[in-house]
Scaffold this motif. Structure first.
Motif, PDB file in Angstrom:
ATOM      1  N   ARG A  57      -5.248 -16.695   2.596  1.00 25.12           N
ATOM      2  CA  ARG A  57      -5.516 -15.282   2.889  1.00 25.12           C
ATOM      3  C   ARG A  57      -6.918 -15.045   3.440  1.00 25.12           C
ATOM      4  O   ARG A  57      -7.182 -14.028   4.086  1.00 25.12           O
ATOM      5  CB  ARG A  57      -5.327 -14.437   1.632  1.00 25.12           C
ATOM      6  CG  ARG A  57      -6.348 -14.716   0.550  1.00 25.12           C
ATOM      7  CD  ARG A  57      -6.009 -14.020  -0.742  1.00 25.12           C
ATOM      8  NE  ARG A  57      -7.032 -14.237  -1.762  1.00 25.12           N
ATOM      9  CZ  ARG A  57      -7.128 -15.334  -2.494  1.00 25.12           C
ATOM     10  NH1 ARG A  57      -6.245 -16.301  -2.327  1.00 25.12           N
ATOM     11  NH2 ARG A  57      -8.087 -15.470  -3.392  1.00 25.12           N
ATOM     12  N   SER A  59     -10.446 -13.682   3.836  1.00 25.22           N
ATOM     13  CA  SER A  59     -11.105 -12.476   3.309  1.00 25.22           C
ATOM     14  C   SER A  59     -10.158 -11.282   3.231  1.00 25.22           C
ATOM     15  O   SER A  59     -10.584 -10.190   2.850  1.00 25.22           O
ATOM     16  CB  SER A  59     -12.304 -12.114   4.188  1.00 25.22           C
ATOM     17  OG  SER A  59     -11.878 -11.845   5.522  1.00 25.22           O
ATOM     18  N   ARG A  61      -7.281  -8.778   1.893  1.00 20.13           N
ATOM     19  CA  ARG A  61      -6.825  -8.321   0.588  1.00 20.13           C
ATOM     20  C   ARG A  61      -5.298  -8.431   0.542  1.00 20.13           C
ATOM     21  O   ARG A  61      -4.600  -7.826   1.352  1.00 20.13           O
ATOM     22  CB  ARG A  61      -7.277  -6.877   0.371  1.00 20.13           C
ATOM     23  CG  ARG A  61      -6.825  -6.275  -0.935  1.00 20.13           C
ATOM     24  CD  ARG A  61      -7.687  -5.085  -1.325  1.00 20.13           C
ATOM     25  NE  ARG A  61      -7.744  -4.034  -0.335  1.00 20.13           N
ATOM     26  CZ  ARG A  61      -7.051  -2.885  -0.415  1.00 20.13           C
ATOM     27  NH1 ARG A  61      -6.249  -2.679  -1.426  1.00 20.13           N
ATOM     28  NH2 ARG A  61      -7.185  -1.974   0.521  1.00 20.13           N
ATOM     29  N   LEU A  78      -2.089 -17.134  -7.980  1.00 21.62           N
ATOM     30  CA  LEU A  78      -3.542 -16.953  -8.009  1.00 21.62           C
ATOM     31  C   LEU A  78      -4.139 -17.462  -9.314  1.00 21.62           C
ATOM     32  O   LEU A  78      -5.245 -18.016  -9.331  1.00 21.62           O
ATOM     33  CB  LEU A  78      -3.876 -15.478  -7.791  1.00 21.62           C
ATOM     34  CG  LEU A  78      -3.518 -14.931  -6.410  1.00 21.62           C
ATOM     35  CD1 LEU A  78      -3.679 -13.418  -6.367  1.00 21.62           C
ATOM     36  CD2 LEU A  78      -4.373 -15.581  -5.328  1.00 21.62           C
ATOM     37  N   GLU A  83      -8.051 -18.337  -8.955  1.00 24.82           N
ATOM     38  CA  GLU A  83      -8.622 -17.356  -8.031  1.00 24.82           C
ATOM     39  C   GLU A  83      -8.286 -15.933  -8.429  1.00 24.82           C
ATOM     40  O   GLU A  83      -8.609 -14.991  -7.701  1.00 24.82           O
ATOM     41  CB  GLU A  83      -8.120 -17.629  -6.606  1.00 24.82           C
ATOM     42  CG  GLU A  83      -8.523 -18.993  -6.048  1.00 24.82           C
ATOM     43  CD  GLU A  83      -7.867 -19.287  -4.706  1.00 24.82           C
ATOM     44  OE1 GLU A  83      -7.039 -18.457  -4.262  1.00 24.82           O
ATOM     45  OE2 GLU A  83      -8.173 -20.335  -4.125  1.00 24.82           O
ATOM     46  N   CYS A  87      -9.854 -11.830  -7.153  1.00 23.57           N
ATOM     47  CA  CYS A  87      -8.937 -11.281  -6.147  1.00 23.57           C
ATOM     48  C   CYS A  87      -8.279 -10.031  -6.700  1.00 23.57           C
ATOM     49  O   CYS A  87      -7.818 -10.014  -7.846  1.00 23.57           O
ATOM     50  CB  CYS A  87      -7.879 -12.323  -5.788  1.00 23.57           C
ATOM     51  SG  CYS A  87      -6.639 -11.735  -4.616  1.00 23.57           S
TER      52      CYS A  87
END
Length: 302
Positions: A57, A59, A61, A78, A83, A87
């Motif tokens: 992905r 930067s 959202r 994630l 991550e 995120c």
């Protein structure tokens, strides 16, 4: 809750189930999002491509267009990539199962949900993480033992005949072939004859015998039959636990309530439903609360 910058570019990951279930809602959500922000749309064909899209992905959202299972899949990916904390996720609920998204404060209409993605606020939420790296966003339920999942009573009898359909002597191809052939025919007849229906008491869910510990303290032990167990992330990084025991044959006792940061369930093999997914059977599992572990964009307070 913090307001999220609407100028951020979006990665819109459209779950294949959403495309099959309600293509019109998917189109509406995509149009609203594209009109309000720079978007890159990804159409994965399966779980592997879904996970790969989130991993790449950059930067952008991430915005998941799909049902509760798609949201759970995104959080799981994630989390396992470590991550999740950095995120912020958004979801536009589309599909058959949207109870979880609704309970988390996300609108279930495509226009309202897409506008919340663009103009909403970030809500930090607790997460239940188990010892196999699975996650629970909303609620965990351990249902009663269902005896209908047990194998038929006569499987051992058929297996014990020693005359499988593919054996060399099954049709008289060796010593004692006549007797083997007869046993094969008898086994076939037993298979074809309709079995009498089981009594309702044999097929009804039965209470389980489980040991439930909260922060190392036993709430209920194996000597007490359990009707059901539920665990939900509460407030202040604590899990809220409800155990429904039986005080006697068919007599339901008052629920036992507890809260803590870790919940361990052990005992006979049991299955459990975490959000929209059924897992197990397992003999033991421990869930730990991670306070404020993930962020979800919801409509901004008025």
């Amino acid at each position: 809750m913090a307001t999220y910058p609407t100028s951020d570019p979006l990665l819109v990951v459209i779950d294949p189930g959403a495309r099959r279930t309600d293509g019109e809602s998917v189109r509406i959500a995509k149009d609203v999002l594209s009109a309000g922000a720079a978007t890159k749309v990804c159409l994965p064909d399966g779980p592997e491509e879904f996970a790969r899209a989130l991993a790449r992905r950059g930067s952008r959202r991430p915005v998941v267009v799909g049902d509760d299972r798609a949201l759970l899949r995104a959080v799981t990916v994630l989390h396992r990539r470590r991550e999740l904390a950095g995120c912020v996720l958004s979801v536009v609920p589309v599909g058959d199962v949207m109870h979880l998204a609704r309970s988390l404060g996300v609108p279930t209409g495509p226009v309202a949900a897409a506008r919340a993605v663009l103009d909403g606020s970030v809500r930090r939420l607790d997460l239940l993480v188990d010892d196999s790296d699975g996650v629970v966003l909303g609620a965990l339920h351990i249902p009663p033992l269902d005896l209908r999942e047990a194998p038929p009573d006569d499987t051992a009898l058929d297996a014990g005949t020693g005359a499988g359909a593919g054996s060399a002597t099954a049709f008289g191809g060796g010593p004692g072939g006549g007797r083997d052939w007869l046993r094969t025919c008898q086994s076939l007849v037993r298979t074809l004859v309709a079995r009498p229906p089981r009594a309702a008491t044999d097929t009804a869910p039965a209470p389980s015998r489980l040991r439930v510990e909260v922060d190392g303290v036993a709430v209920v032990d194996l000597d007490q039959p359990v009707e059901a167990v539920s665990v939900v992330p509460g407030a202040r990084g604590m899990a809220e636990v409800e155990v429904r025991p039986l005080s006697g044959p068919g007599a339901e006792a008052s629920p036992l309530l507890a809260e803590g940061r870790t919940v361990t369930v052990s005992g006979a093999h049991f299955r459990y439903r975490a959000d929209a997914v059924v897992s197990g059977p397992v003999r033991t599992r421990t869930w730990t609360v991670r306070e404020g572990a993930w962020g979800l964009v919801v409509p901004a307070p008025r």
